[in-house]
Write a protein that holds these residues in place. Structure first.
Motif, PDB file in Angstrom:
ATOM      1  N   UNK A 276       0.829  -1.209   0.000  1.00  0.00           N
ATOM      2  CA  UNK A 276       0.000   0.000   0.000  1.00  0.00           C
ATOM      3  C   UNK A 276       0.857   1.250   0.000  1.00  0.00           C
ATOM      4  N   UNK A 277       1.868   1.278   0.864  1.00  0.00           N
ATOM      5  CA  UNK A 277       2.727   2.461   0.940  1.00  0.00           C
ATOM      6  C   UNK A 277       3.476   2.687  -0.369  1.00  0.00           C
ATOM      7  N   UNK A 288      -2.048  10.999   2.081  1.00  0.00           N
ATOM      8  CA  UNK A 288      -2.602   9.701   2.469  1.00  0.00           C
ATOM      9  C   UNK A 288      -1.529   8.829   3.123  1.00  0.00           C
ATOM     10  N   UNK A 289      -0.323   8.845   2.550  1.00  0.00           N
ATOM     11  CA  UNK A 289       0.778   8.074   3.126  1.00  0.00           C
ATOM     12  C   UNK A 289       1.152   8.601   4.511  1.00  0.00           C
ATOM     13  N   UNK A 290       1.119   9.906   4.664  1.00  0.00           N
ATOM     14  CA  UNK A 290       1.445  10.490   5.964  1.00  0.00           C
ATOM     15  C   UNK A 290       0.425  10.088   7.023  1.00  0.00           C
ATOM     16  N   UNK A 291      -0.862  10.138   6.671  1.00  0.00           N
ATOM     17  CA  UNK A 291      -1.899   9.742   7.637  1.00  0.00           C
ATOM     18  C   UNK A 291      -1.764   8.268   8.006  1.00  0.00           C
ATOM     19  N   UNK A 292      -1.429   7.447   7.023  1.00  0.00           N
ATOM     20  CA  UNK A 292      -1.253   6.017   7.296  1.00  0.00           C
ATOM     21  C   UNK A 292      -0.075   5.777   8.245  1.00  0.00           C
ATOM     22  N   UNK A 295      -0.920   6.682  11.800  1.00  0.00           N
ATOM     23  CA  UNK A 295      -1.724   5.645  12.449  1.00  0.00           C
ATOM     24  C   UNK A 295      -0.849   4.460  12.858  1.00  0.00           C
ATOM     25  N   UNK A 296       0.135   4.149  12.020  1.00  0.00           N
ATOM     26  CA  UNK A 296       1.014   3.029  12.320  1.00  0.00           C
ATOM     27  C   UNK A 296       1.915   3.329  13.518  1.00  0.00           C
ATOM     28  N   UNK A 297       2.244   4.597  13.729  1.00  0.00           N
ATOM     29  CA  UNK A 297       3.065   4.955  14.891  1.00  0.00           C
ATOM     30  C   UNK A 297       2.345   4.637  16.194  1.00  0.00           C
ATOM     31  N   UNK A 298       1.013   4.825  16.206  1.00  0.00           N
ATOM     32  CA  UNK A 298       0.247   4.460  17.398  1.00  0.00           C
ATOM     33  C   UNK A 298       0.349   2.984  17.711  1.00  0.00           C
ATOM     34  N   UNK A 299       0.366   2.144  16.667  1.00  0.00           N
ATOM     35  CA  UNK A 299       0.524   0.706  16.877  1.00  0.00           C
ATOM     36  C   UNK A 299       1.910   0.389  17.430  1.00  0.00           C
ATOM     37  N   UNK A 300       2.948   1.070  16.928  1.00  0.00           N
ATOM     38  CA  UNK A 300       4.298   0.852  17.440  1.00  0.00           C
ATOM     39  C   UNK A 300       4.388   1.206  18.918  1.00  0.00           C
ATOM     40  N   UNK A 301       3.716   2.272  19.315  1.00  0.00           N
ATOM     41  CA  UNK A 301       3.747   2.673  20.726  1.00  0.00           C
ATOM     42  C   UNK A 301       3.119   1.608  21.615  1.00  0.00           C
ATOM     43  N   UNK A 337      10.067  20.646  -0.015  1.00  0.00           N
ATOM     44  CA  UNK A 337       8.718  21.210  -0.085  1.00  0.00           C
ATOM     45  C   UNK A 337       7.663  20.149   0.202  1.00  0.00           C
ATOM     46  N   UNK A 338       7.778  18.999  -0.401  1.00  0.00           N
ATOM     47  CA  UNK A 338       6.804  17.952  -0.163  1.00  0.00           C
ATOM     48  C   UNK A 338       6.912  17.411   1.251  1.00  0.00           C
ATOM     49  N   UNK A 339       8.136  17.412   1.774  1.00  0.00           N
ATOM     50  CA  UNK A 339       8.313  16.963   3.162  1.00  0.00           C
ATOM     51  C   UNK A 339       7.559  17.876   4.100  1.00  0.00           C
ATOM     52  N   UNK A 340       7.638  19.195   3.879  1.00  0.00           N
ATOM     53  CA  UNK A 340       6.935  20.135   4.732  1.00  0.00           C
ATOM     54  C   UNK A 340       5.425  20.039   4.542  1.00  0.00           C
ATOM     55  N   UNK A 341       4.979  19.857   3.308  1.00  0.00           N
ATOM     56  CA  UNK A 341       3.540  19.779   3.049  1.00  0.00           C
ATOM     57  C   UNK A 341       2.924  18.572   3.718  1.00  0.00           C
ATOM     58  N   UNK A 342       3.575  17.445   3.625  1.00  0.00           N
ATOM     59  CA  UNK A 342       3.020  16.216   4.212  1.00  0.00           C
ATOM     60  C   UNK A 342       3.203  16.158   5.722  1.00  0.00           C
ATOM     61  N   UNK A 343       4.179  16.956   6.251  1.00  0.00           N
ATOM     62  CA  UNK A 343       4.473  16.955   7.671  1.00  0.00           C
ATOM     63  C   UNK A 343       4.777  15.553   8.198  1.00  0.00           C
ATOM     64  N   UNK A 344       5.654  14.906   7.463  1.00  0.00           N
ATOM     65  CA  UNK A 344       6.027  13.553   7.861  1.00  0.00           C
ATOM     66  C   UNK A 344       7.089  13.653   8.957  1.00  0.00           C
TER      67      UNK A 344
END
Length: 344
Positions: A276-277, A288-292, A295-301, A337-344
């Motif tokens: 998917x990624x 969409x990738x950033x939101x995914x 969500x996955x970070x919560x599972x890691x925690x 620029x894309x890194x800042x926009x997605x806020x990854x």
């Protein structure tokens, strides 16, 4: 059932029910007409509902069989079909009872009347709900429920949980369900109108599935056949002499040890996340990738509190090369620029 209710619960002394029973006896033709109308309406709704499902199912012709089976196993619709079928059959039986034997009991008559009203009321709601069936991701809840059900069957509280044949059976069914989940994710990725609205909810629910599995996993015995076996080949120089001699005499290799893969479930889901990624980044769907990933970070925690470090490392090792490849493919300015926009 009505006989026992009347005999042992004292309902026969209820003056209201007695008055209703007298009304039914005195208005037998009206009662037969009422039951006939209920049977006709229920049968009509059955036909209309199957017509709606047929229209929806025609759009599933290009989808795999596993996805079409989800439509056939849709729980709410099947429950409604059973209610309409029971209402129709009971109405016909009450008419036949009136014709051949005598007056039907008031409790069963009221029950059929309530079922008829329930079927009419629910038809509008389910008719509107049928339009959501055009989105295959609407069946993911039933799919996840089936997976969790078989996971719980493999725990120490499940049916025949210590029988290796049952354990392996539960594992095979869960593996098939995960394949269906992958097919569902592939559909959401390939269909542009589903990628924005359905892909992230399906992946988020898959993460929730992993969290629920993490809770149930502690109840599964470590030697259970729920954990699929993977071959581990022995080192020729470290094997015992008997195994080495047999391999040399038969001109074959030393038989590997079948070791349980305790992370097979997480690995299967991780493959779906990896696929998917990769597609989200290839289609430049950064948000969409950033939101995914968030969500996955919560599972890691949550798994980190259980000290499941190896599982988290396996996930990260599968996802990091995809992220590295994507960011290396960008020019420095565009990447920032894309890194800042997605806020990854």
């Amino acid at each position: 059932v009505e006989y026992f209710l009347v005999t042992y619960t004292g309902i026969s002394n209820n003056h209201f029910l007695i008055a209703l029973q007298e009304k039914v006896v005195s208005n037998s033709p009206v009662a037969i007409t009422l039951f006939s109308i209920i049977a006709s309406v229920s049968g009509l709704f059955l036909g209309l509902y199957f017509t709606a499902i047929s229209v929806v199912s025609s759009t599933y012709a290009r989808f795999p069989d596993s996805i079409r089976n989800l439509l056939l196993r849709e729980k709410v619709g099947n429950f409604y079909i059973n209610i309409l079928s029971i209402t129709t059959v009971l109405s016909i039986l009450l008419i036949a009872y009136k014709v051949f034997w005598g007056d039907p009991g008031i409790i069963l008559s009221l029950f059929v009347l309530l079922l008829g009203c329930f079927g009419i009321f629910c038809f509008g709601l389910l008719g509107i709900r049928a339009f959501f069936f055009f989105d295959p991701s609407s069946f993911c809840d039933a799919l996840f429920q089936d997976i969790i059900k078989h996971v719980r069957l493999a725990t120490i509280s499940g049916f025949k949980c210590f029988d290796q044949n049952f354990q392996a059976h539960y594992q095979r069914i869960a593996a098939q369900k995960i394949k269906t989940l992958r097919a569902l994710v592939e559909i959401c990725i390939n269909e542009k109108h589903l990628q924005e609205s359905s892909l992230l909810p399906v992946l988020s629910k898959a993460i929730g599935l992993l969290e629920a599995y993490q809770i149930e996993r502690s109840k599964i015995p470590s030697d259970s056949r729920w954990y699929s076996r993977t071959p581990v080949h022995k080192n020729w120089f470290l094997s015992d002499s008997s195994s080495f001699a047999i391999a040399m005499e038969s001109h074959s290799f030393i038989q590997p040890d079948m070791v349980p893969n305790t992370y097979w479930f997480e690995d299967e889901i991780a493959d779906i996340f990896e696929y998917s990624l990769k597609n989200m980044l290839s289609q430049k769907n950064i948000q969409l990738a950033s939101d995914f990933l968030n969500s996955l970070c919560g599972y890691f925690e949550k798994t980190g509190y259980d000290l499941e470090m190896q599982n988290n490392i396996n996930f990260i090792n599968k996802l990091m090369p995809i992220l590295d490849t994507y960011f290396h493919s960008l020019s420095p300015v565009k990447g920032i620029e894309q890194y800042d926009d997605a806020q990854i």
